[in-house]
Design a protein around this motif. Sequence first.
Motif, PDB file in Angstrom:
ATOM      1  N   GLU A  99      26.342  24.585   0.164  1.00 41.86           N
ATOM      2  CA  GLU A  99      26.276  25.834  -0.590  1.00 41.86           C
ATOM      3  C   GLU A  99      26.944  25.703  -1.947  1.00 41.86           C
ATOM      4  OE1 GLU A  99      28.729  29.602   0.132  1.00 41.86           O
ATOM      5  OE2 GLU A  99      26.797  30.058   1.066  1.00 41.86           O
ATOM      6  N   ASN A 100      28.100  25.021  -1.962  1.00 43.66           N
ATOM      7  CA  ASN A 100      28.840  24.882  -3.216  1.00 43.66           C
ATOM      8  C   ASN A 100      29.950  23.858  -3.017  1.00 43.66           C
ATOM      9  OD1 ASN A 100      29.591  25.291  -5.848  1.00 43.66           O
ATOM     10  ND2 ASN A 100      30.253  27.409  -5.592  1.00 43.66           N
ATOM     11  N   TRP A 101      30.551  23.427  -4.139  1.00 45.76           N
ATOM     12  CA  TRP A 101      31.718  22.564  -4.131  1.00 45.76           C
ATOM     13  C   TRP A 101      32.858  23.300  -4.834  1.00 45.76           C
ATOM     14  CZ3 TRP A 101      26.777  20.748  -5.030  1.00 45.76           C
ATOM     15  CH2 TRP A 101      26.315  19.690  -4.232  1.00 45.76           C
ATOM     16  N   LEU A 102      34.013  23.429  -4.170  1.00 48.76           N
ATOM     17  CA  LEU A 102      35.143  24.158  -4.737  1.00 48.76           C
ATOM     18  C   LEU A 102      36.387  23.275  -4.760  1.00 48.76           C
ATOM     19  CD1 LEU A 102      35.035  27.671  -2.983  1.00 48.76           C
ATOM     20  CD2 LEU A 102      34.187  27.070  -5.268  1.00 48.76           C
ATOM     21  N   GLN A 103      37.087  23.298  -5.896  1.00 45.69           N
ATOM     22  CA  GLN A 103      38.408  22.678  -5.932  1.00 45.69           C
ATOM     23  C   GLN A 103      39.390  23.709  -5.389  1.00 45.69           C
ATOM     24  OE1 GLN A 103      39.690  21.194  -9.748  1.00 45.69           O
ATOM     25  NE2 GLN A 103      41.310  19.942  -8.837  1.00 45.69           N
ATOM     26  N   LEU A 104      40.027  23.379  -4.265  1.00 47.92           N
ATOM     27  CA  LEU A 104      40.763  24.386  -3.512  1.00 47.92           C
ATOM     28  C   LEU A 104      41.972  23.760  -2.826  1.00 47.92           C
ATOM     29  CD1 LEU A 104      40.255  27.421  -2.819  1.00 47.92           C
ATOM     30  CD2 LEU A 104      39.148  26.638  -0.729  1.00 47.92           C
ATOM     31  N   ASP A 105      43.096  24.464  -2.895  1.00 51.78           N
ATOM     32  CA  ASP A 105      44.299  24.105  -2.152  1.00 51.78           C
ATOM     33  C   ASP A 105      44.238  24.832  -0.819  1.00 51.78           C
ATOM     34  OD1 ASP A 105      46.871  23.853  -1.089  1.00 51.78           O
ATOM     35  OD2 ASP A 105      47.882  24.261  -2.983  1.00 51.78           O
ATOM     36  N   MET A 106      44.313  24.115   0.282  1.00 54.00           N
ATOM     37  CA  MET A 106      44.180  24.742   1.600  1.00 54.00           C
ATOM     38  C   MET A 106      45.291  25.743   1.894  1.00 54.00           C
ATOM     39  SD  MET A 106      45.256  21.523   4.048  1.00 54.00           S
ATOM     40  CE  MET A 106      44.751  22.360   5.535  1.00 54.00           C
ATOM     41  N   CYS A 107      46.371  25.698   1.150  1.00 51.42           N
ATOM     42  CA  CYS A 107      47.456  26.662   1.345  1.00 51.42           C
ATOM     43  C   CYS A 107      47.222  27.962   0.576  1.00 51.42           C
ATOM     44  CB  CYS A 107      48.786  26.053   0.903  1.00 51.42           C
ATOM     45  SG  CYS A 107      49.304  24.662   1.931  1.00 51.42           S
ATOM     46  N   ASP A 108      46.189  28.009  -0.236  1.00 54.20           N
ATOM     47  CA  ASP A 108      45.893  29.205  -1.026  1.00 54.20           C
ATOM     48  C   ASP A 108      44.381  29.324  -1.189  1.00 54.20           C
ATOM     49  OD1 ASP A 108      45.796  31.341  -2.730  1.00 54.20           O
ATOM     50  OD2 ASP A 108      46.693  30.307  -4.439  1.00 54.20           O
ATOM     51  N   MET A 109      43.753  29.980  -0.210  1.00 52.91           N
ATOM     52  CA  MET A 109      42.295  30.115  -0.222  1.00 52.91           C
ATOM     53  C   MET A 109      41.890  31.580  -0.385  1.00 52.91           C
ATOM     54  SD  MET A 109      41.015  27.186   2.482  1.00 52.91           S
ATOM     55  CE  MET A 109      41.518  28.025   3.984  1.00 52.91           C
ATOM     56  N   LYS A 110      42.685  32.313  -1.185  1.00 47.82           N
ATOM     57  CA  LYS A 110      42.443  33.753  -1.319  1.00 47.82           C
ATOM     58  C   LYS A 110      41.071  34.080  -1.909  1.00 47.82           C
ATOM     59  CE  LYS A 110      45.116  34.073  -5.652  1.00 47.82           C
ATOM     60  NZ  LYS A 110      45.775  32.756  -5.582  1.00 47.82           N
ATOM     61  N   TYR A 123      39.137  17.367   8.599  1.00 46.69           N
ATOM     62  CA  TYR A 123      39.285  15.981   9.036  1.00 46.69           C
ATOM     63  C   TYR A 123      39.970  15.128   7.967  1.00 46.69           C
ATOM     64  CZ  TYR A 123      36.420  15.822  13.359  1.00 46.69           C
ATOM     65  OH  TYR A 123      35.934  15.938  14.639  1.00 46.69           O
ATOM     66  N   GLY A 124      40.555  14.016   8.422  1.00 45.70           N
ATOM     67  CA  GLY A 124      41.126  13.048   7.499  1.00 45.70           C
ATOM     68  C   GLY A 124      42.595  13.261   7.204  1.00 45.70           C
ATOM     69  N   GLY A 125      43.189  14.323   7.786  1.00 47.07           N
ATOM     70  CA  GLY A 125      44.628  14.502   7.662  1.00 47.07           C
ATOM     71  C   GLY A 125      45.147  15.513   6.665  1.00 47.07           C
ATOM     72  N   PRO A 126      44.340  16.467   6.151  1.00 47.23           N
ATOM     73  CA  PRO A 126      44.885  17.424   5.186  1.00 47.23           C
ATOM     74  C   PRO A 126      46.159  18.121   5.653  1.00 47.23           C
ATOM     75  CG  PRO A 126      42.509  17.621   5.217  1.00 47.23           C
ATOM     76  CD  PRO A 126      42.871  16.658   6.323  1.00 47.23           C
ATOM     77  N   LEU A 127      46.249  18.477   6.943  1.00 48.66           N
ATOM     78  CA  LEU A 127      47.466  19.133   7.429  1.00 48.66           C
ATOM     79  C   LEU A 127      48.683  18.222   7.375  1.00 48.66           C
ATOM     80  CD1 LEU A 127      46.349  21.269  10.512  1.00 48.66           C
ATOM     81  CD2 LEU A 127      47.396  22.115   8.404  1.00 48.66           C
ATOM     82  N   SER A 128      48.464  16.920   7.310  1.00 55.09           N
ATOM     83  CA  SER A 128      49.588  15.992   7.211  1.00 55.09           C
ATOM     84  C   SER A 128      50.183  15.944   5.810  1.00 55.09           C
ATOM     85  CB  SER A 128      49.146  14.579   7.615  1.00 55.09           C
ATOM     86  OG  SER A 128      49.042  14.451   9.014  1.00 55.09           O
ATOM     87  N   TYR A 129      49.448  16.437   4.823  1.00 56.78           N
ATOM     88  CA  TYR A 129      49.911  16.364   3.434  1.00 56.78           C
ATOM     89  C   TYR A 129      50.646  17.612   2.967  1.00 56.78           C
ATOM     90  CZ  TYR A 129      47.033  12.176   2.999  1.00 56.78           C
ATOM     91  OH  TYR A 129      46.500  10.921   3.169  1.00 56.78           O
TER      92      TYR A 129
END
Length: 276
Positions: A99-110, A123-129
């Motif tokens: 649908e789209n590509w967004l530059q987004l911080d997973m801690c702020d998806m307002k 996947y790939g470990g985002p929660l580890s960062y």
Amino acid sequence: MYEYSPQWVANFFDDYGEKEWERLVKTPTEEVKLFIHTHYLKEYIRSGDYILEIGAGAGRFTQILVNLGARVLVADISENQLSLNKKYARELGFQQGIENWLQLDMCDMKQLDDKKFDAVVCYGGPLSYVFDRRDIALQEILRVIKSKGKALFSVMSLWGSIHQFLDGTLNVPVEDNKKIIKTGDLSPENFQNANHHSHLFRTQELVNFLERNQTKIVATSASNCLSAAWGARLVEIRQDSTKWQELLKMELEASREQGCLDMGTHIIAVVEKLVN
């Protein structure tokens, strides 16, 4: 706990570049991880599902999601990884499912509405960062999932990473290793020469974290197990299709066993959202 730095993560993956696309296919060891991650996508993602893929990277799992018939909103904190995702989507023909590509911080998806997605793939470990902001990140993920929707995670594994990379681990000073193992944080505070900053989870730690955030754990698995430390010895097995398929079946079964969950470089968890 080490503090999350969005800019460090963005810079790291901008510099990592094409290696992120190549990472899961460059060796037989990595192919095992790709197989097991993909198994859980096939099991829990349905054709027609609307998916947020956060930390999507260059698109290795994006392609699989689209091939499963999902409609995907691709998000990543790295501008370069998003550019690569667009590139491979267009070159390999899976852009029609994005649908789209967004530059987004997973801690702020307002900018994303509540209850928008059938599932989130992380996947790939985002929660580890995200270190000290992991609760915020998970609550943001749950907020955008529909009631009873699912989230699929993989995080870095403490004992599994040591299992696969024991030689490198033993080259780290003993006192630094003690701090890393105690806290799970691979960070400059614990090892000043660390060039990769991430939190390494134990399985029980991950389970406790997910359960206290009002999720029901549906499945857990290691990303690999039996062959994790085999390295180049796997090449010969990979060349024998019968042996390779048998290995993958055994890896999938073993990686689900309670005693093996900490033996792969990543821990996979599938959860169902309990809160409305």
